[in-house]
Design a protein around this motif. Structure first.
Motif, mmCIF file in Angstrom:
data_model
loop_
_atom_site.group_PDB
_atom_site.id
_atom_site.type_symbol
_atom_site.label_atom_id
_atom_site.label_comp_id
_atom_site.label_asym_id
_atom_site.label_seq_id
_atom_site.Cartn_x
_atom_site.Cartn_y
_atom_site.Cartn_z
ATOM 1 N N ALA A 124 0.820 -1.207 0.000
ATOM 2 C CA ALA A 124 0.000 0.000 0.000
ATOM 3 C C ALA A 124 0.854 1.257 0.000
ATOM 4 C CB ALA A 124 -0.930 -0.003 1.214
ATOM 5 N N SER A 125 1.957 1.242 0.759
ATOM 6 C CA SER A 125 2.821 2.423 0.806
ATOM 7 C C SER A 125 3.570 2.598 -0.505
ATOM 8 C CB SER A 125 3.804 2.320 1.977
ATOM 9 O OG SER A 125 4.706 1.241 1.801
ATOM 10 N N ILE A 127 2.431 1.659 -3.457
ATOM 11 C CA ILE A 127 1.432 2.133 -4.418
ATOM 12 C C ILE A 127 1.251 3.641 -4.278
ATOM 13 C CG2 ILE A 127 -1.035 2.074 -4.967
ATOM 14 C CD1 ILE A 127 -0.924 -0.963 -4.289
ATOM 15 N N GLU A 128 1.170 4.108 -3.037
ATOM 16 C CA GLU A 128 1.016 5.543 -2.821
ATOM 17 C C GLU A 128 2.257 6.303 -3.276
ATOM 18 O OE1 GLU A 128 -0.819 8.996 -2.120
ATOM 19 O OE2 GLU A 128 -1.705 6.981 -2.112
ATOM 20 N N ARG A 131 2.171 6.614 -7.041
ATOM 21 C CA ARG A 131 1.185 7.612 -7.460
ATOM 22 C C ARG A 131 1.735 9.025 -7.256
ATOM 23 N NH1 ARG A 131 -4.823 6.134 -5.519
ATOM 24 N NH2 ARG A 131 -5.199 7.856 -6.940
ATOM 25 N N GLU A 132 2.396 9.260 -6.125
ATOM 26 C CA GLU A 132 2.967 10.578 -5.864
ATOM 27 C C GLU A 132 4.065 10.905 -6.864
ATOM 28 O OE1 GLU A 132 4.327 10.607 -1.860
ATOM 29 O OE2 GLU A 132 2.307 10.551 -0.990
ATOM 30 N N ASP A 144 -5.863 3.324 -9.198
ATOM 31 C CA ASP A 144 -5.276 2.329 -8.302
ATOM 32 C C ASP A 144 -4.743 1.114 -9.055
ATOM 33 O OD1 ASP A 144 -5.722 3.843 -6.081
ATOM 34 O OD2 ASP A 144 -7.555 2.793 -5.458
ATOM 35 N N ALA A 147 -1.372 1.846 -10.641
ATOM 36 C CA ALA A 147 -0.324 1.979 -9.629
ATOM 37 C C ALA A 147 0.047 0.615 -9.054
ATOM 38 C CB ALA A 147 -0.796 2.917 -8.525
ATOM 39 N N ARG A 148 -0.946 -0.235 -8.817
ATOM 40 C CA ARG A 148 -0.660 -1.582 -8.314
ATOM 41 C C ARG A 148 0.172 -2.368 -9.316
ATOM 42 N NH1 ARG A 148 -6.120 -1.515 -6.575
ATOM 43 N NH2 ARG A 148 -6.715 -2.739 -8.396
#
Length: 270
Positions: A124-125, A127-128, A131-132, A144, A147-148
């Protein structure tokens, strides 16, 4: 330097056996690397025939657009055609992770900013973080699923045995990944990568502060090198007359004496 677009991978991780087939076509003067030649002369499926030349560019083995062998690609194809030597793998990793390309921007961001030895990385981190990174560099908001996929492609490229897994950088866990402590590359790999890095980051300088190599997210972080390991490799290169460490008084400096990355290339398998 141009770099790969974010969505270049066709949802596949890097695959060395597939890339070796691409390089075989590139080394044949009677052929050119394109979708048709790869489908006709290799065992690559349609999506692999799209993705693996792009991976070859990102890994520094092929030139962008022309898909001709780079100097590194030609040397590796001649001396390590299976792309199995750790020196080859380290330089493929370096090119994918370099700050100005040819690898994609998110790859550099993850390697330089997220991968810390011994750290556990939750999917999850990551993926974030992806995205950033893409939002910052391209102004695009990834959904999502995209990104995954980027995280899966990146992680697979470092954990799969037919990718860069032999370097021992990542291992998969239930939560995501754990960053390992890889054996550092030899001085020639460090020298080649430093020459390439220097050309893109400090092209106008012959001398820079030694501390700049060890800044957070900087050169040494791409190889997971501590200060002692980095200085040891630099001293080895100094003894061969390719650079000079100016350490009479702080701030200590490094003076480049090499002419081009090719000064190191012929020795990377020593």
């Amino acid at each position: 330097m141009s770099r790969l677009a974010t969505v270049f991978h066709e949802s596949f991780a890097l695959n060395r056996p597939a890339i070796t087939q691409v390089l075989e076509i590139a080394s044949d003067e009677a052929q050119k690397v394109n979708f048709d030649s790869l489908r006709e002369s290799t065992s690559l499926g349609a999506n692999y025939a799209k993705a693996m030349p792009r991976y070859s560019v990102g890994a520094g083995l092929l030139e962008d657009r022309s898909y001709c062998l780079t100097a590194f690609g030609k040397f590796a194809q001649q001396h390590d055609p299976d792309l199995n030597n750790p020196s080859t793998l380290w330089l493929m990793h370096y090119h994918l992770s370099a700050p100005a390309g040819p690898g994609p921007a998110f790859w550099h961001y993850l390697v330089s900013r997220q991968l810390r030895q011994g750290a556990g990385l939750e999917r999850a981190s990551l993926i974030e973080a992806v995205r950033e990174s893409v939002l910052e560099t391209e102004g695009k908001a990834l959904v999502d699923r995209s990104a995954r996929t980027l995280v899966t492609v990146f992680g697979g490229s470092y954990t799969k045995s037919d990718a860069l897994g032999r370097l021992g950088i990542l291992e998969e866990t239930d939560e995501g990944y754990r960053v390992l402590e890889p054996d550092p590359p030899n001085e020639w790999v460090i020298g080649y990568a430093l020459a390439h890095y220097w050309d893109s980051v400090w092209p106008q300088f012959k001398q820079v502060a030694l501390a700049e190599l060890s800044e957070f997210g900087g050169f040494s972080s791409l190889f997971f090198l501590g200060t002692y390991q980095l200085n040891s490799r630099l001293r080895d290169l100094q003894s061969r007359g390719l650079l000079e460490l100016v350490q009479i008084a702080p701030p200590h400096q490094i003076l480049r004496l090499w002419k081009s990355p090719q000064d190191f290339l012929e020795h990377i398998y020593d």
